[in-house]
Design a protein around this motif. Structure first.
Motif, mmCIF file in Angstrom:
data_model
loop_
_atom_site.group_PDB
_atom_site.id
_atom_site.type_symbol
_atom_site.label_atom_id
_atom_site.label_comp_id
_atom_site.label_asym_id
_atom_site.label_seq_id
_atom_site.Cartn_x
_atom_site.Cartn_y
_atom_site.Cartn_z
ATOM 1 N N SER A 71 3.784 24.287 28.205
ATOM 2 C CA SER A 71 4.408 25.604 28.195
ATOM 3 C C SER A 71 3.617 26.780 28.560
ATOM 4 C CB SER A 71 5.227 25.721 26.782
ATOM 5 O OG SER A 71 4.235 25.896 25.824
ATOM 6 N N LYS A 72 2.487 26.707 27.965
ATOM 7 C CA LYS A 72 1.723 27.847 28.335
ATOM 8 C C LYS A 72 1.307 28.039 29.875
ATOM 9 C CE LYS A 72 0.771 29.781 24.318
ATOM 10 N NZ LYS A 72 0.875 31.218 23.824
ATOM 11 N N ASP B 158 -4.647 32.348 26.756
ATOM 12 C CA ASP B 158 -5.516 31.695 25.820
ATOM 13 C C ASP B 158 -4.822 30.843 24.954
ATOM 14 O OD1 ASP B 158 -8.525 33.161 26.118
ATOM 15 O OD2 ASP B 158 -7.006 34.558 26.592
ATOM 16 N N LEU B 159 -5.470 30.006 24.595
ATOM 17 C CA LEU B 159 -4.788 28.917 23.736
ATOM 18 C C LEU B 159 -5.703 27.975 23.122
ATOM 19 C CD1 LEU B 159 -2.983 25.969 25.161
ATOM 20 C CD2 LEU B 159 -3.978 27.447 26.563
ATOM 21 N N ALA C 8 -9.550 29.157 27.860
ATOM 22 C CA ALA C 8 -8.957 30.619 28.605
ATOM 23 C C ALA C 8 -9.000 30.044 30.229
ATOM 24 C CB ALA C 8 -10.170 31.485 28.444
ATOM 25 N N ALA C 9 -7.735 30.473 30.561
ATOM 26 C CA ALA C 9 -7.303 29.869 32.051
ATOM 27 C C ALA C 9 -6.806 31.034 32.798
ATOM 28 C CB ALA C 9 -6.292 28.792 32.178
ATOM 29 N N THR C 10 -7.104 31.261 34.186
ATOM 30 C CA THR C 10 -6.619 32.111 34.943
ATOM 31 C C THR C 10 -5.860 31.456 36.360
ATOM 32 O OG1 THR C 10 -8.503 33.568 34.474
ATOM 33 C CG2 THR C 10 -7.136 33.891 36.755
ATOM 34 N N LEU C 11 -4.801 31.968 36.705
ATOM 35 C CA LEU C 11 -4.020 31.614 37.964
ATOM 36 C C LEU C 11 -4.545 32.171 39.270
ATOM 37 C CD1 LEU C 11 -1.537 29.871 38.864
ATOM 38 C CD2 LEU C 11 -0.395 32.158 38.975
ATOM 39 N N VAL D 39 -7.681 27.914 36.977
ATOM 40 C CA VAL D 39 -9.089 27.518 36.737
ATOM 41 C C VAL D 39 -9.347 28.183 35.200
ATOM 42 C CG1 VAL D 39 -11.542 28.334 37.332
ATOM 43 C CG2 VAL D 39 -9.736 27.969 39.092
ATOM 44 N N GLY D 40 -10.162 27.347 34.521
ATOM 45 C CA GLY D 40 -10.656 27.759 33.072
ATOM 46 C C GLY D 40 -11.593 27.204 32.519
#
Length: 300
Positions: free
Chosen positions: A202-203, A215-216, A233-236, A248-249
């Protein structure tokens, strides 16, 4: 026989009969001889002569005399004319070919110029790409060093192929030696805790829809079956056209912190229960601002 027939013919003419009215006597056994000058004198056409007749004293005309030469001359002129026509056609074709060659040469020159410009552009792009790749490599190296110092694992999820990349640190967090697990695989749910799969998905769906970062905290199951907590911590990262392509995270193991927080929470609960049982209040005095805080039991 020939003399008799000749005499009879002469007698008929002497009696006043016109020579052209005298019928020609034909005999297959007789070869007729005629004097061309007499035939012309008496206006007797050659066409009236019997077949195979021999004409004597025939005058050769200029036409008959020079007819073979005329044919030769005409043939020569015809050949010369054909050669001239062929040469003219050849010249015309050469001119047309030369014009086409000039036009093609101009096109080739233009194409060559365009290729040179494209080559220069490619060289510039290649140089820029090498510089970008070098900067990216340096940035990735700095990121690895920083991640290693922070004990953070680096991962990359390809939204197009479904492939997941994991670095050595993340492999160790999952309970693997670096060589025991491929750097890339397509099973992104392999180590997610079953109860946290929907949370993670879902995140990520929210991240793909809105972009930015996310962030999760969630649990993973190691190769040995142990449960560990990680902070993600992830970035699209979009592609050149702006469509989502990569996530990428980093993943940092926070199992000890979670356990400590849980222990502190349990300790606080036990202390609160003990204080309530003893009907003891708790107060706090802050020396800096001379403030005192009382809990409900102390107020009573």
């Amino acid at each position: 026989l020939h003399g008799r027939l000749t005499g009879e013919l002469a007698a008929r003419i002497l009696k006043g009969e016109k020579p052209q009215d005298v019928p020609v006597t034909r005999d297959e056994s007789i070869r007729f001889l005629f004097d061309h000058r007499q035939l012309r004198r008496w206006s007797i056409p050659l066409s009236a002569m019997p077949p195979d007749s021999q004409i004597l004293n025939r005058e050769i005309s200029v036409y008959d005399q020079y007819l073979p030469y005329a044919w030769v001359v005409l043939a020569f002129i015809g050949v010369q004319g054909a050669i001239i026509v062929a040469l003219l056609l050849s010249i015309r074709q050469r001119k047309s070919a030369a014009a086409q060659i000039r036009a093609q040469a101009g096109e080739l020159t233009q194409i060559n110029r365009e290729l040179e410009r494209a080559n220069q552009s490619l060289l510039l792009e290649a140089g820029e790409r090498r510089r970008t790749e070098r900067e990216l490599a340096e940035s990735q190296q700095r990121l690895r060093i920083a991640a290693s110092a922070a004990k953070a694992g680096i991962w990359e999820y390809n939204l197009v192929t479904g492939e997941v990349y994991r670095d050595a640190t993340l492999k160790r967090i999952l309970g693997y030696a670096p060589e025991e697990l491929p750097d890339r695989s397509v099973n992104q749910n392999q180590h997610l805790h079953p109860d946290d799969i929907e949370l993670v998905h879902s995140k990520f769906r929210e991240l793909i829809a809105k972009g930015g970062t996310v962030d999760l905290q969630h649990r993973v199951v190691t190769a040995q079956g142990r449960i560990r907590w990680v902070h993600v911590a992830a970035t699209l990262v979009p592609n050149a056209s702006g469509a989502p392509e990569l996530i990428v995270g980093t993943s940092i193991e926070i199992t000890d912190r979670i356990r400590t927080e849980e222990q502190l929470r349990l300790t606080a609960q036990r202390l609160e229960l003990a204080l309530r049982a003893a009907r003891t209040g708790v107060w706090t005095w802050t020396a800096a601002d001379q403030q005192i805080e009382l809990d409900p039991a102390a107020c009573r």
